[in-house]
Write an enzyme that holds these catalytic residues in place. Sequence first.
Site, PDB file in Angstrom:
ATOM      1  CB  SER A  22       5.612  18.616 -59.227  1.00 48.98           C
ATOM      2  OG  SER A  22       6.826  19.051 -58.685  1.00 48.98           O
ATOM      3  CB  THR A  23       1.394  16.246 -60.021  1.00 46.92           C
ATOM      4  OG1 THR A  23       1.591  15.336 -58.926  1.00 46.92           O
ATOM      5  CG2 THR A  23       2.561  16.164 -60.981  1.00 46.92           C
TER       6      THR A  23
END
Length: 186
Positions: free
Chosen positions: A13-14
């Site tokens: 996600s990041t």
Amino acid sequence: MKKGQLIGYARVSTQGQNLEQQRVMLGKCGCLRIFEEKVSGAERRPELGRLLDLLRAGDIVTVTRLDRLARSTTDLLHIAERLKDIGAGLRSLAEPWVDTTSPAGRMVLTIFAGIADFERSLIGERTTAGRAAAKARGVRFGRKPVLTPEQVSRALTMIAEGQHPVTKIARILGVHRSTLYRALPK
């Protein structure tokens, strides 16, 4: 299903997260090619799009966990349907029941599709009932009005007395002319 390639999809996600663990697991299970991206599941996922565009009948998309592929049950079902249309399969390493190359895996996804559809209709019914109940209690939906009732009354007075054009009245009140028009009674 015709035998094709195992193709991996890995996502974090990041930017601070690492794809290495997924990369290793997908490599060990025999994925010849792995599409990787570092984006939230809610954002546009260009590598997933590329993977889906390059798939051929018989290929099997393999993920370490379903949440790496889809952000919701509905999203998963859309992706599974697209894979089915291509003639490709889906397999999750962490969820062995997700294997659309087997009759049992296809059955499970069919059941999920029914449950997701049922859930969507329940949410819609509850939302409609909740909005109706809130409106009955006097709750107003949408943004808070920019102009107070006193400001609208003041504007109506100025308009009635012909003191200023509407554009200048709007400027005095600190709003755009169209905002003032929307606030005035019809």
